[in-house]
Design a protein around this motif. Structure first.
Motif, PDB file in Angstrom:
ATOM      1  N   CYS A 149       8.819   0.938   0.283  1.00 21.58           N
ATOM      2  CA  CYS A 149       8.447   0.045   1.375  1.00 21.58           C
ATOM      3  C   CYS A 149       9.559   0.031   2.419  1.00 21.58           C
ATOM      4  O   CYS A 149      10.742  -0.034   2.073  1.00 21.58           O
ATOM      5  CB  CYS A 149       8.232  -1.393   0.888  1.00 21.58           C
ATOM      6  SG  CYS A 149       6.897  -1.604  -0.315  1.00 21.58           S
TER       7      CYS A 149
ATOM      8  N   GLN B 216      -1.457   0.480  10.283  1.00 25.21           N
ATOM      9  CA  GLN B 216      -2.400   0.029   9.255  1.00 25.21           C
ATOM     10  C   GLN B 216      -3.330   1.137   8.793  1.00 25.21           C
ATOM     11  O   GLN B 216      -3.993   1.008   7.769  1.00 25.21           O
ATOM     12  CB  GLN B 216      -3.215  -1.158   9.783  1.00 25.21           C
ATOM     13  CG  GLN B 216      -2.404  -2.447   9.871  1.00 25.21           C
ATOM     14  CD  GLN B 216      -3.214  -3.604  10.433  1.00 25.21           C
ATOM     15  OE1 GLN B 216      -3.461  -3.686  11.632  1.00 25.21           O
ATOM     16  NE2 GLN B 216      -3.656  -4.492   9.561  1.00 25.21           N
TER      17      GLN B 216
ATOM     18  N   LYS C  41       0.255   0.027   3.629  1.00 24.07           N
ATOM     19  CA  LYS C  41      -0.105  -1.292   3.126  1.00 24.07           C
ATOM     20  C   LYS C  41       0.957  -2.280   3.609  1.00 24.07           C
ATOM     21  O   LYS C  41       2.147  -1.954   3.650  1.00 24.07           O
ATOM     22  CB  LYS C  41      -0.137  -1.306   1.596  1.00 24.07           C
ATOM     23  CG  LYS C  41      -1.153  -0.374   0.963  1.00 24.07           C
ATOM     24  CD  LYS C  41      -1.064  -0.458  -0.564  1.00 24.07           C
ATOM     25  CE  LYS C  41      -2.068   0.460  -1.231  1.00 24.07           C
ATOM     26  NZ  LYS C  41      -1.994   0.368  -2.722  1.00 24.07           N
TER      27      LYS C  41
ATOM     28  N   SER D 130       2.681  -6.234   3.355  1.00 29.22           N
ATOM     29  CA  SER D 130       2.851  -7.447   2.558  1.00 29.22           C
ATOM     30  C   SER D 130       2.504  -8.658   3.403  1.00 29.22           C
ATOM     31  O   SER D 130       2.119  -8.553   4.580  1.00 29.22           O
ATOM     32  CB  SER D 130       4.312  -7.566   2.107  1.00 29.22           C
ATOM     33  OG  SER D 130       5.152  -7.860   3.231  1.00 29.22           O
TER      34      SER D 130
ATOM     35  N   GLN E 214       1.002   4.035   0.303  1.00 26.25           N
ATOM     36  CA  GLN E 214      -0.220   3.799  -0.473  1.00 26.25           C
ATOM     37  C   GLN E 214       0.036   3.891  -1.971  1.00 26.25           C
ATOM     38  O   GLN E 214      -0.775   3.422  -2.768  1.00 26.25           O
ATOM     39  CB  GLN E 214      -1.296   4.810  -0.059  1.00 26.25           C
ATOM     40  CG  GLN E 214      -1.793   4.660   1.364  1.00 26.25           C
ATOM     41  CD  GLN E 214      -2.609   3.400   1.574  1.00 26.25           C
ATOM     42  OE1 GLN E 214      -3.172   2.839   0.630  1.00 26.25           O
ATOM     43  NE2 GLN E 214      -2.677   2.933   2.814  1.00 26.25           N
TER      44      GLN E 214
ATOM     45  N   ASP F  22      -1.362  -2.350  -5.515  1.00 24.40           N
ATOM     46  CA  ASP F  22      -1.774  -3.598  -4.880  1.00 24.40           C
ATOM     47  C   ASP F  22      -1.264  -4.802  -5.672  1.00 24.40           C
ATOM     48  O   ASP F  22      -0.877  -5.821  -5.092  1.00 24.40           O
ATOM     49  CB  ASP F  22      -3.301  -3.664  -4.769  1.00 24.40           C
ATOM     50  CG  ASP F  22      -3.856  -2.652  -3.770  1.00 24.40           C
ATOM     51  OD1 ASP F  22      -3.079  -2.175  -2.906  1.00 24.40           O
ATOM     52  OD2 ASP F  22      -5.053  -2.329  -3.856  1.00 24.40           O
TER      53      ASP F  22
END
Length: 246
Positions: free
Chosen positions: A90, A101, A105, A107, A230, A234
């Motif tokens: 990240c 986007q 992803k 947060s 990606q 999730d």
């Protein structure tokens, strides 16, 4: 890239929270990409990372039990690595826009810095009328904006830049070197936070050639996020979100 020593669970929080949590089971160590930009991120005299962006992210990771490591990475490479999606990582403190986007992803908000809206750090020869709003200042004929490749300043400023058709001078340089480029008048201005602009004026050679211009109706500082590849599960992002919002 410069690897910073691993921070698993609450190691960094020995300095911030004096607490340790157990790593979440089944997760590989998450790489957190960052660049040094005071006051968002910096090293103190002992070499420890801190900042108004770094500290809350580290606290939330520890609270969620997510093992992670800081990796100092140039801005453009952060974008490329997230988009390439070769591993779970990240980029810390990114702005969200429609283009990003499409491949990343995001947060929950990690920093809502409403007290530090962006300003224009400008060469002293660039002095718009103080009554001008942002669109008017950017629309002055011949105005040159220095912009880091792939950079975003939040949806509001990004839209005004597009509407103004200001001349863009692209660079891969980091923020401090961009300030030097403005002092050398290779462009008229850059967008930075006011605190960062004041630091540059004090520390950059020929900083006396710089000044701060604040257009009328400048939007509040945009929200910053973790922008993740990606490959990041999730579930992990959800655990982080729960920790950062409590």
């Amino acid at each position: 890239m410069k690897l910073v020593k691993p921070v698993f669970s609450g190691l960094l929080l020995l300095f911030a929270l004096c607490g340790v949590t157990r790593p979440a089971q089944g997760y590989e160590t998450l790489k957190l990409l960052f660049e040094i930009r005071h006051p968002l991120s910096y090293r103190d005299v002992d070499g420890q990372l801190g900042g108004i962006l770094i500290t809350p992210v580290a606290q939330a990771m520890a609270k969620a039990g997510i093992p992670f490591i800081w990796v100092e990475t140039p801005f453009k490479r952060q974008i490329n690595q997230v988009e390439k999606n070769d591993e779970a990582l990240c980029a810390v403190g990114m702005f969200k826009n429609k283009e990003r986007q499409k491949f990343a992803k995001f947060s929950a908000t990690v920093l809502r810095d409403i007290s530090r809206p962006s300003v224009m750090l400008a060469h002293r020869n660039f002095k718009p009328d103080k009554s001008m709003n942002l669109l008017e200042a950017l629309s002055i004929p011949g105005t040159r904006m220095l912009k880091k490749d792939s950079a975003s300043y939040g949806s509001v400023i990004d839209e005004v830049i597009e509407r103004s058709h200001v001349n863009i001078v692209s660079t891969t340089a980091e923020s401090f070197n961009m300030g030097k480029m403005i002092a050398a008048h290779r462009a008229d201005f850059i967008f930075v936070s006011e605190e960062e602009a004041l630091t540059m004026i004090k520390t950059i050679p020929d900083g006396d050639k710089l000044h701060i211009f604040k257009p009328q109706n400048m939007p509040q500082g945009p929200e910053r996020y973790l922008m993740c590849s990606q490959s990041v599960p999730d579930e992990l992002i959800q655990k982080f979100n729960q920790a950062i919002t409590k």
